[in-house]
Design a protein around this motif. Structure first.
Motif, PDB file in Angstrom:
ATOM      1  N   LYS A   1       0.904  -1.327  -0.195  1.00 25.11           N
ATOM      2  CA  LYS A   1       0.022  -0.007  -0.073  1.00 25.11           C
ATOM      3  C   LYS A   1       1.051   1.218  -0.106  1.00 25.11           C
ATOM      4  N   ILE A   2       0.448   2.345  -0.958  1.00 29.31           N
ATOM      5  CA  ILE A   2       1.194   3.438  -0.942  1.00 29.31           C
ATOM      6  C   ILE A   2       0.590   4.330  -0.171  1.00 29.31           C
ATOM      7  N   LEU A   3       1.565   5.128   1.040  1.00 28.59           N
ATOM      8  CA  LEU A   3       0.965   5.968   1.745  1.00 28.59           C
ATOM      9  C   LEU A   3       1.191   7.468   1.193  1.00 28.59           C
ATOM     10  N   TYR A   4       2.197   7.584   0.451  1.00 23.58           N
ATOM     11  CA  TYR A   4       2.305   8.878   0.028  1.00 23.58           C
ATOM     12  C   TYR A   4       3.189   9.169  -1.203  1.00 23.58           C
ATOM     13  N   ALA A   5       2.997  10.034  -2.224  1.00 24.74           N
ATOM     14  CA  ALA A   5       3.744   9.891  -3.128  1.00 24.74           C
ATOM     15  C   ALA A   5       3.619  11.416  -3.830  1.00 24.74           C
ATOM     16  N   VAL A   6       4.884  12.052  -4.345  1.00 26.25           N
ATOM     17  CA  VAL A   6       5.044  13.384  -4.403  1.00 26.25           C
ATOM     18  C   VAL A   6       6.088  13.543  -5.643  1.00 26.25           C
ATOM     19  N   GLU A   7       6.172  14.578  -6.208  1.00 26.94           N
ATOM     20  CA  GLU A   7       7.188  15.017  -7.118  1.00 26.94           C
ATOM     21  C   GLU A   7       8.427  15.456  -6.314  1.00 26.94           C
ATOM     22  N   SER A   8       9.647  15.109  -6.838  1.00 28.04           N
ATOM     23  CA  SER A   8      10.730  15.548  -6.283  1.00 28.04           C
ATOM     24  C   SER A   8      11.780  16.333  -7.264  1.00 28.04           C
ATOM     25  N   GLY A   9      12.939  16.699  -7.056  1.00 34.01           N
ATOM     26  CA  GLY A   9      13.783  17.126  -7.988  1.00 34.01           C
ATOM     27  C   GLY A   9      13.286  18.474  -8.578  1.00 34.01           C
ATOM     28  N   SER A  10      13.777  18.820  -9.762  1.00 36.73           N
ATOM     29  CA  SER A  10      13.613  20.324 -10.358  1.00 36.73           C
ATOM     30  C   SER A  10      12.123  20.717 -10.314  1.00 36.73           C
ATOM     31  N   ARG A  11      11.290  19.973 -10.484  1.00 38.79           N
ATOM     32  CA  ARG A  11       9.725  20.527 -10.589  1.00 38.79           C
ATOM     33  C   ARG A  11       9.554  20.830  -9.109  1.00 38.79           C
ATOM     34  N   ALA A  12       9.644  20.339  -8.237  1.00 37.99           N
ATOM     35  CA  ALA A  12       9.623  20.462  -6.841  1.00 37.99           C
ATOM     36  C   ALA A  12      10.222  21.595  -6.334  1.00 37.99           C
ATOM     37  N   TRP A  13      11.360  21.647  -6.882  1.00 36.20           N
ATOM     38  CA  TRP A  13      12.153  23.047  -6.448  1.00 36.20           C
ATOM     39  C   TRP A  13      11.875  24.304  -7.034  1.00 36.20           C
ATOM     40  N   GLY A  14      11.166  24.184  -8.027  1.00 38.91           N
ATOM     41  CA  GLY A  14      10.653  25.336  -8.769  1.00 38.91           C
ATOM     42  C   GLY A  14      11.277  25.771 -10.017  1.00 38.91           C
ATOM     43  N   PHE A  15      12.298  25.271 -10.304  1.00 35.33           N
ATOM     44  CA  PHE A  15      13.115  25.308 -11.675  1.00 35.33           C
ATOM     45  C   PHE A  15      13.338  24.280 -12.770  1.00 35.33           C
ATOM     46  N   PRO A  16      11.800  23.963 -13.045  1.00 37.45           N
ATOM     47  CA  PRO A  16      12.131  22.729 -14.197  1.00 37.45           C
ATOM     48  C   PRO A  16      12.458  23.569 -15.459  1.00 37.45           C
ATOM     49  N   SER A  17      12.711  22.752 -16.694  1.00 36.83           N
ATOM     50  CA  SER A  17      12.783  23.227 -17.788  1.00 36.83           C
ATOM     51  C   SER A  17      11.957  22.605 -18.787  1.00 36.83           C
ATOM     52  N   LYS A  18      11.616  23.086 -19.930  1.00 38.15           N
ATOM     53  CA  LYS A  18      10.604  22.591 -20.760  1.00 38.15           C
ATOM     54  C   LYS A  18      10.707  21.017 -20.934  1.00 38.15           C
ATOM     55  N   ASP A  19      11.988  20.300 -20.993  1.00 33.53           N
ATOM     56  CA  ASP A  19      12.162  19.048 -21.068  1.00 33.53           C
ATOM     57  C   ASP A  19      12.460  18.392 -19.965  1.00 33.53           C
ATOM     58  N   SER A  20      12.078  18.792 -18.746  1.00 37.50           N
ATOM     59  CA  SER A  20      12.415  18.155 -17.521  1.00 37.50           C
ATOM     60  C   SER A  20      11.512  16.798 -17.218  1.00 37.50           C
ATOM     61  N   ASP A  21      12.030  15.780 -16.845  1.00 41.12           N
ATOM     62  CA  ASP A  21      11.227  14.583 -16.505  1.00 41.12           C
ATOM     63  C   ASP A  21      10.668  14.645 -15.158  1.00 41.12           C
ATOM     64  N   TYR A  22       9.654  13.561 -15.037  1.00 42.02           N
ATOM     65  CA  TYR A  22       8.883  13.526 -13.670  1.00 42.02           C
ATOM     66  C   TYR A  22       9.517  12.738 -12.885  1.00 42.02           C
ATOM     67  N   ASP A  23      10.256  12.977 -11.632  1.00 42.65           N
ATOM     68  CA  ASP A  23      10.675  12.408 -10.413  1.00 42.65           C
ATOM     69  C   ASP A  23       9.727  12.093  -9.305  1.00 42.65           C
ATOM     70  N   VAL A  24       9.079  10.924  -9.349  1.00 37.84           N
ATOM     71  CA  VAL A  24       7.925  10.727  -8.393  1.00 37.84           C
ATOM     72  C   VAL A  24       8.877   9.847  -7.308  1.00 37.84           C
ATOM     73  N   ARG A  25       8.528  10.148  -6.169  1.00 40.37           N
ATOM     74  CA  ARG A  25       8.863   9.509  -5.035  1.00 40.37           C
ATOM     75  C   ARG A  25       7.755   8.865  -4.115  1.00 40.37           C
ATOM     76  N   PHE A  26       7.932   7.749  -3.518  1.00 38.09           N
ATOM     77  CA  PHE A  26       7.121   7.370  -2.647  1.00 38.09           C
ATOM     78  C   PHE A  26       7.302   6.662  -1.567  1.00 38.09           C
ATOM     79  N   ILE A  27       6.378   6.486  -0.442  1.00 33.09           N
ATOM     80  CA  ILE A  27       6.507   5.659   0.762  1.00 33.09           C
ATOM     81  C   ILE A  27       5.467   4.540   0.609  1.00 33.09           C
ATOM     82  N   TYR A  28       5.780   3.525   0.993  1.00 33.35           N
ATOM     83  CA  TYR A  28       4.933   2.348   1.085  1.00 33.35           C
ATOM     84  C   TYR A  28       4.908   1.344   2.156  1.00 33.35           C
ATOM     85  N   ILE A  29       4.005   0.607   2.302  1.00 26.17           N
ATOM     86  CA  ILE A  29       4.025  -0.423   3.486  1.00 26.17           C
ATOM     87  C   ILE A  29       3.677  -1.899   3.189  1.00 26.17           C
ATOM     88  N   HIS A  30       4.270  -2.802   3.488  1.00 28.56           N
ATOM     89  CA  HIS A  30       4.006  -4.355   3.194  1.00 28.56           C
ATOM     90  C   HIS A  30       2.731  -4.795   4.469  1.00 28.56           C
TER      91      HIS A  30
END
Length: 261
Positions: free
Chosen positions: A19-48
């Motif tokens: 079960k995923i508890l939390y998932a967010v964007e990290s990296g340049s998009r979250a920091w506020g300086f993405p470029s037009k070709d920035s990818d999406y850096d998704v990070r999450f916390i999960y539990i078994h």
């Protein structure tokens, strides 16, 4: 893109029986300086499920990995940490984890875990490890990318942001915000240096981040002097670390019961 990410998170839950508890964007998009070709850096916390934890083999060893990493493509980089790994890192004030908790791009949040862990942050804050992390990040990136006569534009931000984060920690003795804009506004007064950084930021946002150009001396001088000053400050900093293990154990057990009932 949000729909694609949501679908991928559901696929991960089914594939790994978690079960995923939390998932967010990290990296340049979250920091506020993405470029037009920035990818999406998704990070999450999960539990078994409970039985995964009730075995003679500890998590994180052998087949019981404590990370989930999906194949990276040009558009999406998605990976996650198992809850006990996340809590052990939280105990050490791990900056990437604390940045996840501050991301303003949240793809998924369920159960009480994230609200509970955020409520504990001030009681376990330990500036030493955070200052070391951000300072080493700045030094390593500077050494690798910014010492030549010509540099790649985007690399300035991977040195500037950790330096500004250190200045925030020094000033407020709290975890720094994730937004580069907020760090910049709080740390620097109007003048040549700030103008140069803001001009660079505008160029990055419109897609000039891969350009290689002569180094910007006003920024390099600031970076070099701040790294030297921070190095001395970190050496003299003496703060007693707290041990939050008991309350984090309780948070883990309560979350396990809440999720899997």
């Amino acid at each position: 893109m949000n729909e694609i990410i949501q679908k991928k998170l559901l696929e991960i839950e089914e594939k790994y029986k978690v079960k995923i508890l939390y998932a967010v964007e990290s990296g340049s998009r979250a920091w506020g300086f993405p470029s037009k070709d920035s990818d999406y850096d998704v990070r999450f916390i999960y539990i078994h499920p409970s039985e995964w934890y009730l075995s003679i083999d500890p998590q994180g060893i052998g087949v019981k990995r404590d990370v989930i990493e999906e194949p990276i493509n040009d558009l999406l980089d998605i990976s996650g940490w198992e809850i006990t790994k996340a809590l052990r890192l939280f105990r050490k004030n791990n900056p990437p984890l604390l940045e996840w908790l501050r991301s303003n791009i949240i793809y998924y949040q369920k159960y009480s875990f994230v609200d509970n862990i955020r409520s504990l942050e001030s009681s376990v804050f330990y500036p030493n490890s955070m200052l070391h992390h951000y300072l080493n990040m700045a030094k390593n990136n500077y050494r690798e990318y910014l010492q030549g006569p010509e540099v790649r534009i985007k690399k300035y931000f991977y040195v500037l942001r950790p330096i500004l984060a250190c200045k925030w920690i020094e000033k407020y003795n709290t975890t720094p915000p994730i937004s580069f804009h907020e760090l910049l506004e709080d740390s620097l007064q109007e003048g040549e240096l700030k103008n140069a950084i803001e001009h660079l930021l505008k160029r990055k946002l419109i897609g000039d981040e891969l350009d290689i150009e002569p180094r910007i001396y006003v920024i390099n001088d600031f970076v070099e002097s701040e790294m030297e000053r921070l190095e001395e400050n970190v050496k003299s900093l003496k703060v007693e670390a707290k041990d939050p293990t008991k309350i984090l154990d309780e948070l883990f057990r309560n979350t396990l019961q809440e999720v899997w009932k």
